[in-house]
Design a protein around this motif. Structure first.
Motif, PDB file in Angstrom:
ATOM      1  N   SER A 342      -5.370 -22.619 -25.034  1.00 21.08           N
ATOM      2  CA  SER A 342      -5.673 -23.243 -23.735  1.00 21.08           C
ATOM      3  C   SER A 342      -5.279 -24.713 -23.702  1.00 21.08           C
ATOM      4  O   SER A 342      -5.944 -25.548 -23.086  1.00 21.08           O
ATOM      5  CB  SER A 342      -7.167 -23.087 -23.400  1.00 21.08           C
ATOM      6  N   VAL A 343      -4.221 -25.055 -24.387  1.00 16.54           N
ATOM      7  CA  VAL A 343      -3.731 -26.424 -24.418  1.00 16.54           C
ATOM      8  C   VAL A 343      -2.402 -26.466 -23.680  1.00 16.54           C
ATOM      9  O   VAL A 343      -1.500 -25.672 -23.953  1.00 16.54           O
ATOM     10  CB  VAL A 343      -3.544 -26.924 -25.865  1.00 16.54           C
ATOM     11  N   SER A 344      -2.263 -27.344 -22.720  1.00 21.43           N
ATOM     12  CA  SER A 344      -1.032 -27.490 -21.954  1.00 21.43           C
ATOM     13  C   SER A 344      -0.789 -28.954 -21.663  1.00 21.43           C
ATOM     14  O   SER A 344      -1.706 -29.782 -21.718  1.00 21.43           O
ATOM     15  CB  SER A 344      -1.094 -26.685 -20.648  1.00 21.43           C
ATOM     16  N   VAL A 345       0.437 -29.274 -21.354  1.00 18.44           N
ATOM     17  CA  VAL A 345       0.819 -30.647 -21.063  1.00 18.44           C
ATOM     18  C   VAL A 345       0.459 -30.962 -19.618  1.00 18.44           C
ATOM     19  O   VAL A 345       0.751 -30.165 -18.718  1.00 18.44           O
ATOM     20  CB  VAL A 345       2.323 -30.839 -21.309  1.00 18.44           C
ATOM     21  N   PRO A 346      -0.152 -32.090 -19.336  1.00 22.09           N
ATOM     22  CA  PRO A 346      -0.462 -32.446 -17.945  1.00 22.09           C
ATOM     23  C   PRO A 346       0.807 -32.566 -17.112  1.00 22.09           C
ATOM     24  O   PRO A 346       1.895 -32.844 -17.614  1.00 22.09           O
ATOM     25  CB  PRO A 346      -1.196 -33.791 -18.079  1.00 22.09           C
ATOM     26  N   ASP A 347       0.631 -32.341 -15.818  1.00 18.17           N
ATOM     27  CA  ASP A 347       1.776 -32.372 -14.922  1.00 18.17           C
ATOM     28  C   ASP A 347       2.445 -33.740 -14.890  1.00 18.17           C
ATOM     29  O   ASP A 347       3.673 -33.831 -14.803  1.00 18.17           O
ATOM     30  CB  ASP A 347       1.341 -31.981 -13.498  1.00 18.17           C
ATOM     31  N   ASP A 348       1.663 -34.813 -14.951  1.00 15.04           N
ATOM     32  CA  ASP A 348       2.256 -36.138 -14.851  1.00 15.04           C
ATOM     33  C   ASP A 348       3.011 -36.538 -16.116  1.00 15.04           C
ATOM     34  O   ASP A 348       3.768 -37.508 -16.101  1.00 15.04           O
ATOM     35  CB  ASP A 348       1.176 -37.176 -14.536  1.00 15.04           C
ATOM     36  N   LYS A 349       2.844 -35.799 -17.214  1.00 15.03           N
ATOM     37  CA  LYS A 349       3.561 -36.099 -18.451  1.00 15.03           C
ATOM     38  C   LYS A 349       4.552 -35.002 -18.835  1.00 15.03           C
ATOM     39  O   LYS A 349       5.121 -35.043 -19.923  1.00 15.03           O
ATOM     40  CB  LYS A 349       2.565 -36.284 -19.594  1.00 15.03           C
TER      41      LYS A 349
END
Length: 836
Positions: A342-349
Motif C-alpha cells: 500500500s505504498v505509492s508515490v504522491p501525485d505531486d511527486k
C-alpha cells in the motif's frame, strides 16, 4: 465403494484431473479440446477452476468488469467470459487467449480480503477467504480477479493455492518445465514441426539471405563470407558475415584476433546515397600488428570507401547494461505500485520520480546518438563504424535505430522483423543473459531490447504516418520477450541456438576432422520440445489482434539509380573527399577528433609500420570533415544552410526521421508501462480507452470534416476561421540538456499531406493524473524555447526529412551563449521550425 463426505469431496476434486489425463493419453485429436468451456492445448491439464469470477478490464479492453470462469492449468491462468463464443476444435491452437496469462509471466500473487492484503507463496497459509486475486506480471501487467459471493469458498481457496504453487517463482530449471508443459505433448511437437516460416521476411541464417539484403540495399563491392561457418573465428558472430570483396578469406582470418571476441568490422546497411554502416568491437591493444594484418585491418575498416571513415564510440555517451537494469527496476516500481505494501508515490511527486529513474534520459541518449549517425550517413561517400567494447548491446540499439530512421522498409512489419533478426538475433545479442529467464545470473540481466522498443515507440509517436507498424505490434513484441517459449530469445548467439536445434552444424574429431552432426549433442535432449520463432504471430494471438499490428502506408518508392555503388552527386564532394585520403575520425560527445590511439597500429612504435604506411592524421584535419559535411548539405540546399524553406521538390522517403528530444517531447509509453496501474485503468484518456485502429480514426476524422464542410456550405454567414493546433510529423533535434544540436533544414511541400493517424477531436481532453505529457499529443503543448541552459554546445550539420507542410510555423533563434565551432567558412543554421 467410497463413502464419506470428505472422500466424496476429494473424488470430485480429482475428476477434472482424471478426465484430463484420459484425454491427453488417448491422443484422439491433435487440435485443441473444449474442457469446461476452455479451449485447451494438446496435452494441457486443467488443475483447478472457479466459477462466478469477475475480471477487471484494462483501458484497452474497454474498462469495467466481465464475468466468467477462472481456470488454472499447468501452463497458464485462463479466464473464459460467459458470453465468449464456443471454441472451434478444428482451429489451430493459440498459446494464450486475450484474457490469459502464462504462469512463467507471473511475478507474484497477492490476495485481498476484508481489510487486509497478503502475498501468497507456495508455503503460505490463508486464514481468510480472499475477495480479490491480483496477479503481478513481469511484463508490467496487473490482472485483477474478483470473486463473487456465489463462488464457493472451497474453489476460491483451492485456485489461489494452485496458482501460488504452479506459477513457478524464479528458480533454476523452471523454464524447462514450463516449456515441456506448454509444448511437450506429442501432438504439440508434431504441430510445431509442421509450421512454415514467414517467407516475406529475411531470416539471415544463410548466405542467400545476406545476398538478398545486399541486393535490396544496392551495396556493391561487398560479399558474403562463410569464414565463420564453424564458429571457430568468433563464437558470438553468425556463420555468414559481409565483408569487402577485395579482402580474401585467408586474409580475413588474420583480423579476428585484433578485436574483442573476434567481432571484426562487418557490414550492416548501406544508405541509398552511398554511405556504409559497420559494426565492430574494440581493438585488442596487446596484439602485435604485422604488416599484412595492418593492411587487411584498414581494408576492412574502410570497406568500399577508400577516403574517409568515422568511428562512433558508443561507450561514453550511452548507458551501460547495469544502468539500464537499474532504471527499468525503478520504472517498474513507480508504474506498478504494490498492493501488498500500500505504498505509492504522491501525485505531486510522480513526474519528478519518473525523471529520477533516468529511463527517459537513456531513451533520449540512444535516439540522439542514432540521429548523429543518421546525419553522417545521409551525406554519402563515407564509412561509419559503430564501436562498442563487446558490440553486443548498444551497438544493436544504435544500428537498428539508424535503419528505422533512414529506411522505410524497416518501418514495415516484415522489414522490422528482418531488422531484429539481423541486428539482434543473428548479431549475437545476449538475450538469454539479458532477460535472465533461468534467474541464474542477475548481474548480467538488463532489458536492452526493451529500451530499443521504447525508442521505436518514441519515433512512432512523433511520425505516426511514416510507420506501417502500430503500437499494438510493439506491445505484442514487448510481451513476447517475457514468455520463454521462443527460440529467438532463448540463446545468446547463433552457436548456442544451433546446439539446441536438431542440426547443430559440425563437430571436430582428431581422426575424421570436421563432419556434419546428424544427431543432437549431449547438451540437447531429444525429448525437449521444438521452440517456435517469436515471429509466428498466429501461434500467439488471434486474427483480430494481429489485424491491429499494421496500418496502411504509402508504397515505398524504388531507390534512385546508383553509379558504381554511389550516387553521382556534386563533383566538389568527390574532390573534398580526396583531400583527406585514409583519414579516420572519432565522433564522441557530438565532436570530431582524431586521437593518436584510435587505431593502435598507427600509434605504435613498430618500424614496419613507419616504412610502409601513412602517419596518423592530426587534429588539424578535423575541420576538413566539417567542410565536407557542409559541402554535402550545400549540394542539397543551394540557397545555403540558413534557408528556412528548403528546395521545392517531392518527398524523399530516405531522409532520416530525426526525433524531438526536448523533455516535454519525450513521452512515457503509457499503453505499456501504465496499463497495470489501477489509477491508469480508472482515469485513462477516452481515446486510449476505446483504442480504435488508425484507419478507424481516419474514417472518423474524414466524417467530421465532411460534416463541417456541409455546415459551412449551408450557413450563409460562416464563422471566422480559427487556427487549430494540429498533430504533425516534425523533424527537430534540439536539446539543451546534453549540449548537442542537430540543425536540419526543413523542406516544405506545396500541398498539405493528409493526417492519417491524427486522433479525432473530443469534447473532453483530460490527462492521466500520473504521467508526463506524451509526445503523441504535441499539439496541446505550448512552444518551448531554448534558454541556453548549457555552456558547452557542439553542432552537427545535416538536413531533415520533410516535415509536413503546415500554415503556422515559428522560428527560434540560436542560444546566445552557445559555443560555435571553428568557422572555416561554415555558417550556422537556426534551429528547425516547430509546429505548435
Amino acid at each position: 465403494m467410497l463413502t464419506g463426505s470428505k472422500t466424496t469431496f476429494k473424488v470430485r476434486q480429482m475428476l477434472p484431473d482424471i478426465k484430463e489425463r484420459m484425454l491427453s493419453q488417448s491422443g484422439v485429436s491433435a487440435r485443441s479440446r473444449d474442457v469446461f468451456g476452455l479451449r485447451c492445448l494438446p496435452g494441457e491439464c486443467v488443475l483447478q477452476r472457479a466459477v462466478m469470477v469477475r475480471k477487471k478490464l484494462t483501458a484497452r479492453e474497454g474498462r469495467g468488469w466481465v464475468s466468467g470462469t477462472l481456470f488454472c492449468t499447468h501452463f497458464r491462468v485462463a479466464f473464459v467470459p460467459q458470453d465468449s463464443p464456443k471454441p472451434d476444435d478444428n482451429a489451430d491452437p493459440v498459446l494464450l487467449g486475450d484474457h490469459d496469462v502464462a504462469l512463467a509471466s507471473i511475478e507474484k500473487v497477492v490476495v485481498v480480503g476484508p481489510n487486509r492484503t497478503k502475498l501468497v507463496t507456495p508455503n503460505s497459509s490463508l486464514k481468510f477467504t480472499p475477495e480479490e486475486l491480483v496477479l503481478y506480471c513481469r511484463d508490467l501487467r496487473v490482472i485483477c480477479f474478483l470473486f463473487d459471493r456465489l463462488t464457493p469458498d472451497a474453489q476460491v481457496i483451492e485456485i489461489t493455492y494452485t496458482i501460488a504453487k504452479t506459477y513457478q517463482p524464479p528458480k533454476p530449471g523452471s523454464v524447462l518445465s514450463f516449456q515441456n508443459a506448454a509444448l511437450g505433448s506429442v501432438e504439440m511437437k508434431q504441430f510445431l514441426s509442421n509450421r512454415r516460416r514467414n517467407t516475406h521476411m529475411i531470416w539471415f541464417e544463410s548466405a542467400s539471405d545476406w545476398e538478398q539484403e545486399l541486393e535490396r540495399c544496392g551495396a556493391t563491392g561487398w560479399r558474403v563470407s562463410s569464414v565463420n561457418d564453424r564458429f571457430e573465428m568468433s563464437t558470438s558472430l553468425p556463420r555468414c558475415i559481409v565483408v569487402p570483396q577485395k579482402v580474401l578469406d585467408t586474409e580475413l582470418k588474420k583480423s579476428f584476433a585484433h578485436f574483442n571476441e573476434g567481432r571484426i568490422p562487418r557490414w550492416c546497411w548501406r544508405h541509398p546515397r552511398g554511405s556504409d554502416l559497420l559494426r565492430m568491437a574494440s581493438f585488442q591493444n596487446n596484439i602485435y600488428h604485422e604488416k599484412d594484418d595492418i593492411r587487411n585491418l584498414e581494408m576492412i575498416l574502410f570497406g568500399c570507401q577508400s577516403s574517409l571513415c568515422v568511428v562512433v564510440e558508443l561507450g561514453e555517451e550511452l548507458p551501460s547494461p547495469a544502468d539500464i537494469q537499474l532504471a527499468h527496476s525503478r520504472l517498474r516500481a513507480l508504474c506498478l505500485g504494490d498492493i501488498s505494501t500500500s505504498v505509492s508515490v504522491p501525485d505531486d511527486k510522480w513526474l519528478s520520480t519518473l525523471e529520477s529513474t533516468h529511463w527517459l534520459d537513456y531513451t533520449r541518449s540512444c535516439l540522439r546518438k542514432a540521429s548523429e549517425v543518421a546525419c553522417l550517413l545521409r551525406g554519402g561517400h563515407l564509412t561509419v563504424a559503430l564501436q562498442e567494447a563487446d558490440d553486443r548491446d548498444m551497438g544493436c540499439v544504435v544500428s537498428s535505430l539508424v535503419q528505422v530512421m533512414c529506411d522505410p522498409h524497416c518501418r514495415t512489419q516484415h522489414g522490422f522483423q528482418s531488422l531484429v533478426q539481423k541486428e539482434w538475433v543473428m548479431a549475437g545479442h545476449r538475450f538469454n543473459s539479458r532477460i535472465n529467464y533461468h534467474r541464474d545470473n542477475d548481474k548480467e540481466e538488463a532489458p536492452v531490447f526493451l529500451l530499443f522498443l521504447d525508442c521505436v515507440w518514441q519515433l512512432l509517436s512523433q511520425y505516426p504516418s511514416r510507420f506501417q507498424l502500430t503500437d499494438d505490434f510493439l506491445l505484442a513484441l514487448h510481451d513476447s520477450i517475457h514468455l520463454p517459449l521462443f527460440s529467438s530469445f532463448l540463446a545468446n548467439c547463433q552457436r548456442e541456438r544451433c546446439k539446441r536445434s536438431q542440426n547443430p552444424g559440425q563437430s571436430y574429431t582428431p581422426v575424421n576432422g570436421w563432419r556434419d552432426v546428424l544427431h543432437p549433442d549431449s547438451s540437447s535432449d531429444s525429448s525437449d520440445p521444438p521452440l517456435p520463432s517469436v515471429w509466428d504471430w498466429s501461434l500467439q494471438y488471434s486474427k483480430h489482434r494481429r489485424d491491429r499490428f499494421t496500418q496502411p502506408v504509402p508504397p515505398i518508392p524504388p531507390l534512385q539509380p546508383l553509379l558504381n555503388g554511389n550516387l553521382n552527386t556534386n563533383p566538389d564532394t568527390h574532390r573534398l573527399t580526396d583531400t583527406i585520403p585514409g583519414s579516420v575520425f572519432l565522433l564522441s560527445r557530438g565532436t570530431f577528433s582524431c586521437p593518436s590511439n584510435l587505431l593502435p597500429w598507427r600509434s605504435g612504435s613498430s618500424g614496419v609500420y613507419k616504412k610502409s604506411h601513412r602517419r596518423a592524421p592530426s587534429s588539424e584535419n578535423v575541420p576538413g570533415l566539417e567542410r565536407l559535411l557542409k559541402a554535402w548539405a550545400l549540394a542539397e540546399f543551394p540557397q545555403g544552410l540558413t534557408s528556412t524553406s528548403g528546395p521545392q521538390g517531392p518527398l524523399d522517403p530516405y531522409e532520416p526521421l530525426l526525433p524531438l528530444l526536448m523533455g516535454p517531447c519525450m513521452g512515457l509509453w503509457r499503453e505499456c508501462y501504465l496499463r497495470g496501474a489501477l489509477h491508469a485503468q480508472a482515469f485513462s484518456h477516452p481515446i486510449s480507452a476505446n483504442h480504435p485502429h488508425p484507419v478507424e480514426r481516419l474514417a472518423r476524422e474524414v466524417q467530421q470534416l465532411k460534416d463541417k464542410l456541409a455546415q459551412v456550405s449551408t450557413d450563409p454567414n460562416p464563422p471566422a476561421k480559427t487556427a487549430e493546433p494540429r498533430r504533425t510529423d516534425t523533424n527537430l533535434n534540439q536539446n539543451t540538456n546534453n549540449g548537442t544540436f542537430l540543425f536540419p533544414a526543413s523542406r516544405s511541400q506545396s500541398t498539405t499531406m493528409p493526417r492519417a493517424t491524427a486522433p479525432p477531436p473530443t469534447s473532453t481532453n483530460h490527462q492521466t493524473s500520473r504521467g508526463p505529457l506524451s509526445a503523441s499529443a504535441p499539439s496541446s503543448r505550448p512552444g518551448h524555447k531554448d534558454n541556453g541552459g548549457s555552456n558547452k554546445h557542439t553542432f552537427l550539420f545535416g538536413h531533415s526529412s520533410v516535415a509536413e507542410a503546415r500554415p503556422d510555423q515559428r522560428h527560434y533563434p540560436a542560444p546566445n551563449n552557445a559555443k560555435l565551432p571553428k568557422s572555416n567558412g561554415i555558417q550556422t543554421a537556426p534551429p528547425h521550425d516547430r509546429a505548435l
